[in-house]
Design a protein around this motif. Sequence first.
Motif, mmCIF file in Angstrom:
data_model
loop_
_atom_site.group_PDB
_atom_site.id
_atom_site.type_symbol
_atom_site.label_atom_id
_atom_site.label_comp_id
_atom_site.label_asym_id
_atom_site.label_seq_id
_atom_site.Cartn_x
_atom_site.Cartn_y
_atom_site.Cartn_z
ATOM 1 N N PRO A 11 0.812 -1.232 0.000
ATOM 2 C CA PRO A 11 0.000 0.000 0.000
ATOM 3 C C PRO A 11 0.838 1.272 0.000
ATOM 4 C CG PRO A 11 0.129 -0.869 2.215
ATOM 5 C CD PRO A 11 0.910 -1.814 1.342
ATOM 6 N N GLY A 12 2.154 1.147 0.056
ATOM 7 C CA GLY A 12 2.992 2.339 0.096
ATOM 8 C C GLY A 12 3.147 2.849 1.515
ATOM 9 N N ALA A 13 3.352 4.150 1.644
ATOM 10 C CA ALA A 13 3.588 4.757 2.951
ATOM 11 C C ALA A 13 2.416 4.502 3.902
ATOM 12 C CB ALA A 13 3.816 6.256 2.798
ATOM 13 N N SER A 14 2.730 4.424 5.178
ATOM 14 C CA SER A 14 1.695 4.096 6.163
ATOM 15 C C SER A 14 0.741 5.248 6.434
ATOM 16 C CB SER A 14 2.347 3.664 7.483
ATOM 17 O OG SER A 14 3.162 4.708 7.998
ATOM 18 N N LEU A 15 1.127 6.472 6.071
ATOM 19 C CA LEU A 15 0.267 7.633 6.258
ATOM 20 C C LEU A 15 0.080 8.371 4.940
ATOM 21 C CD1 LEU A 15 1.539 9.216 9.615
ATOM 22 C CD2 LEU A 15 -0.621 8.002 9.235
ATOM 23 N N TRP A 16 -1.142 8.830 4.703
ATOM 24 C CA TRP A 16 -1.429 9.691 3.549
ATOM 25 C C TRP A 16 -1.830 11.040 4.114
ATOM 26 C CZ3 TRP A 16 -6.694 10.251 0.868
ATOM 27 C CH2 TRP A 16 -6.596 11.108 -0.241
ATOM 28 N N GLN A 17 -1.040 12.039 3.844
ATOM 29 C CA GLN A 17 -1.288 13.368 4.390
ATOM 30 C C GLN A 17 -1.854 14.286 3.310
ATOM 31 O OE1 GLN A 17 1.607 14.796 7.451
ATOM 32 N NE2 GLN A 17 2.971 13.284 6.533
ATOM 33 N N VAL A 18 -3.044 14.802 3.556
ATOM 34 C CA VAL A 18 -3.703 15.723 2.628
ATOM 35 C C VAL A 18 -3.621 17.119 3.230
ATOM 36 C CG1 VAL A 18 -5.827 16.275 1.399
ATOM 37 C CG2 VAL A 18 -5.283 13.882 1.930
ATOM 38 N N PRO A 19 -2.969 18.059 2.568
ATOM 39 C CA PRO A 19 -2.855 19.410 3.127
ATOM 40 C C PRO A 19 -4.223 20.019 3.397
ATOM 41 C CG PRO A 19 -1.389 19.145 1.242
ATOM 42 C CD PRO A 19 -2.280 17.930 1.269
#
Length: 369
Positions: A11-19
């Motif tokens: 799934p890629g990085a463990s966190l998805w950060q949306v500005p």
Amino acid sequence: MPTYDLYAKDPGASLWQVPATGAARFSWEYDEGRDRLLALYQKGKDKQWDGQKRIDWDLEVDPHDPIGTPDESISIYGTPYWEKMNDRDRGELRKHVASWQFSQFLHGEQGAMVCAARIVESVPDLDAKFYSATQTMDEARHAEIYARFLHEKVGMVYPIDDNLQSLLGDTLRDSRWDMPYLGMQVLIEGLALAAFGLIRDTTEKPLPKQILAYVMQDEARHVAFGRMALRDYYKQLSDAELREREEFVIEGCYLMRDRLRGTEVLENFGVPKAEAEQYTEQSEFLALFRQLLFSRIVPCVRDIGLWGKRLQQAYVDMGVFDMGNSNLDLLMSQDEELAEKLDADRFAAEEQARVTEVNDAINAGAEAS
């Protein structure tokens, strides 16, 4: 077991950060509000439930047929790929399909939770903040339930679909306070309800049926909330502002219609991407899903006041313009009634089982004496 150990693909990085953009808004008027919305807020409080207790988690799930939908719903059913599979391969495919579907439900519910929290922060009216707070709890419960089903009953998770992530990201990045309503309450919730309803109405498996019926009971309130709030607000907007929102709806509808197909599951089973897309496009279940999808979205879009010529033409091009006449209130009330009937049937069955147990004990005692 950590979720990362269950993913079918990285799934890629463990966190998805949306500005985050836009303002947090406070209201100092505490004694006024729209009666309809405050009534919905009261209903939201009254209808809270515990996913650990209301759902019968002791029900067993077949790992090779977790959600019990017909094999015909799998887009390669009846194709040479399907015919070459043995029973074990088909069971593994059913597991992957179920995992992909419920994983998207899980990721979507987390997105709904974040959007509802964003609405609490940004919406100017206190009555809407009150209701959104109850919805945030609803969405947290839904994410909890889908996560438990995937961890304990399926044992496999798929990453969020790229296109669902794109639509969710567009919804959250927009600084206008109404966009989480429009993107989540109208489009993504409409998508979810169509998918939930299709599985709920075709499965004979009691556990997924319970989960979907109870979640849909909550979602009926969420859609009603979005309709009320946006209908009131969009009456105040200029034609240019309405057209901007219609463009967002058009792009979102094309995205959901054309790209949310789960072809990556078929690719995991050796079907080339182009063939997977072709088989999926020809699927009768996909056609039924699209019909259900737009039967919920189109009348909602029309009801909130987004019905310009370009949007109407887009729905004509999609072949769903007539869905604008669907009775959305009836669909929502049916969702609530089905959940209540399921509760009533379960309670009656449990009562009958207790009566039978007592009678058997009485008869056993009589025979012993």
